[in-house]
Design an enzyme around this catalytic site. Structure first.
Site, short mmCIF file in Angstrom:
data_model
loop_
_atom_site.label_atom_id
_atom_site.label_comp_id
_atom_site.label_asym_id
_atom_site.label_seq_id
_atom_site.Cartn_x
_atom_site.Cartn_y
_atom_site.Cartn_z
N CYS A 85 0.82 -1.21 0.00
CA CYS A 85 0.00 0.00 0.00
C CYS A 85 0.85 1.26 0.00
O CYS A 85 0.33 2.36 0.02
CB CYS A 85 -0.97 0.00 1.18
SG CYS A 85 -0.25 -0.51 2.72
N ASP B 231 2.85 2.38 2.33
CA ASP B 231 2.99 3.03 3.64
C ASP B 231 4.43 2.95 4.12
O ASP B 231 5.13 1.98 3.86
CB ASP B 231 2.12 2.32 4.68
CG ASP B 231 0.64 2.55 4.45
OD1 ASP B 231 0.31 3.33 3.53
OD2 ASP B 231 -0.17 1.97 5.17
N CYS C 181 -2.18 5.43 5.21
CA CYS C 181 -3.63 5.62 5.37
C CYS C 181 -3.97 5.92 6.83
O CYS C 181 -3.13 5.84 7.71
CB CYS C 181 -4.36 4.35 4.92
SG CYS C 181 -4.06 2.96 6.01
N CYS D 86 -2.02 -2.89 8.80
CA CYS D 86 -1.56 -1.63 9.41
C CYS D 86 -1.13 -1.87 10.85
O CYS D 86 -0.14 -1.29 11.32
CB CYS D 86 -2.67 -0.58 9.39
SG CYS D 86 -3.22 -0.14 7.74
#
Lengths: 204, 138
Positions: free
Chosen positions: B37, B39, B64, B107
């Protein structure tokens, strides 16, 4: 009955897409390359893939099987679905590479942070920070944002060229080392394209 | 997808954003990333060498809302704990606290990895002080 025998006439090794003895549509194979009858290469000629896709779309279209056996009607639906998936995945260099990586047992979706080289994380972190500084700024930051955008797009082009080279290497050698390099490069490329996307949003 | 109230709270008012002096021998830095993603997360902690208690923690996350909330929560939790206690924090604790949906579980994994990476970095910086007692067979 052998796995490769025709489901209808039972002829041995008769099956590819259609039985070459009775012409019955065969259950589709799941492997995209095998299904399309293409060699398992990472470098693909887009025109060739497209031509294969259209040719097979016509051959497999469910409308053509309305008056065939129920089994063939079912196979044509399944085959059409696989054909669409195969085309969507193989026409895109990144998705294609991920497909081959997955088949070769590389994790794609569940990489942990420690799979990523620290230098890359440092670099991405710094790029994000410099982008953040520009982001809060007024109109005067625009030229710098434009510069950042050019920089990211340049990095993306370099990554694409490098990917192309690695594809050729893998097709020549078929080694895991090259696949590992491809996966690392895909990670880097994803970070870069995210950054490029962020800058685009700022410049809108 | 709707974020939970707790995620939104951390996202809008992140705790402990910032950085600590990387060269301080009592500071551990963990840098982790999720390439799927895009990150990237940096988590730092400062340990009191006398007590082994984490006295300060800072983070900076580009990613995010769930990634930001997970790391924000992680810094809140590790402050005041000993290094060994901080190592006990599991990503599932973060998932439960923030009500993260399945697609955002990675996450919380990232935040757990960041704590572990920061502590590993801190430990690496410590001089191999007293020789560790070697377990002896009785």
């Amino acid at each position: 009955m052998e796995k490769d025998n025709c489901w209808q006439c039972g002829h041995r090794s008769a099956a590819s897409l259609f039985c070459r003895f009775c012409n019955a549509l065969q259950p589709p194979v799941m492997d995209y390359y095998a299904f399309l009858g293409m060699p398992r290469r990472l470098k693909i000629e887009p025109g060739e893939l497209e031509a294969t896709f259209y040719r097979m779309s016509r051959l497999l279209h469910p409308d053509r099987y309305l008056r065939r056996t129920p089994r063939e009607r079912q196979y044509s639906l399944e085959a059409t679905a696989i054909l669409n998936d195969a085309y969507r995945v193989l026409r895109d260099p990144v998705k294609r590479a991920e497909y081959v990586l997955r088949q070769e047992g590389f994790n794609i979706g569940e990489q942990r942070g420690n799979d990523v080289p620290p230098e890359l994380l440092e670099e991405v972190f710094e790029l994000n920070e410099s982008l953040e500084e520009l982001r809060g700024g007024d109109q005067s930051a625009r030229p710098q944002l434009e510069q950042a955008r050019q920089r990211f797009l340049g990095m993306q082009r370099e990554a694409d060229q490098e990917l192309d080279r690695l594809f050729a290497d893998y097709d020549a050698r078929g080694d895991r080392q090259t696949l590992a390099s491809i996966r690392a490069l895909l990670n880097r490329r994803r970070y870069i394209s995210n950054l490029a996307g962020e800058v685009e949003k700022e410049l809108l | 997808m709707a974020y939970s109230d707790k995620v939104l709270d951390h996202y809008n008012n992140p705790r402990n954003v910032g950085s600590l002096d990387k060269s301080d021998p009592n500071v551990g830095t963990g840098m982790v990333g999720a390439p799927e993603c895009g990150d990237v997360m940096k988590l730092q902690l400062k340990v009191n060498p006398a007590t082994g208690i984490i006295e300060d923690a800072k983070f900076k996350t580009f990613g995010c809302g769930s990634a930001i909330a997970s790391s924000s929560l992680a810094t809140e939790w590790i402050k005041g704990r000993t290094v060994d206690e901080a190592l006990q924090i599991k990503n599932t604790d973060i998932v439960n606290e923030l009500s993260l949906p399945p697609v955002k579980i990675h996450c919380s994994v990232l935040a757990e990895d960041a704590i572990k990476a920061a502590i590993a970095d801190y430990k690496k910086k410590q001089p191999a002080a007293e020789p560790q007692p070697v377990a002896q067979e009785a």
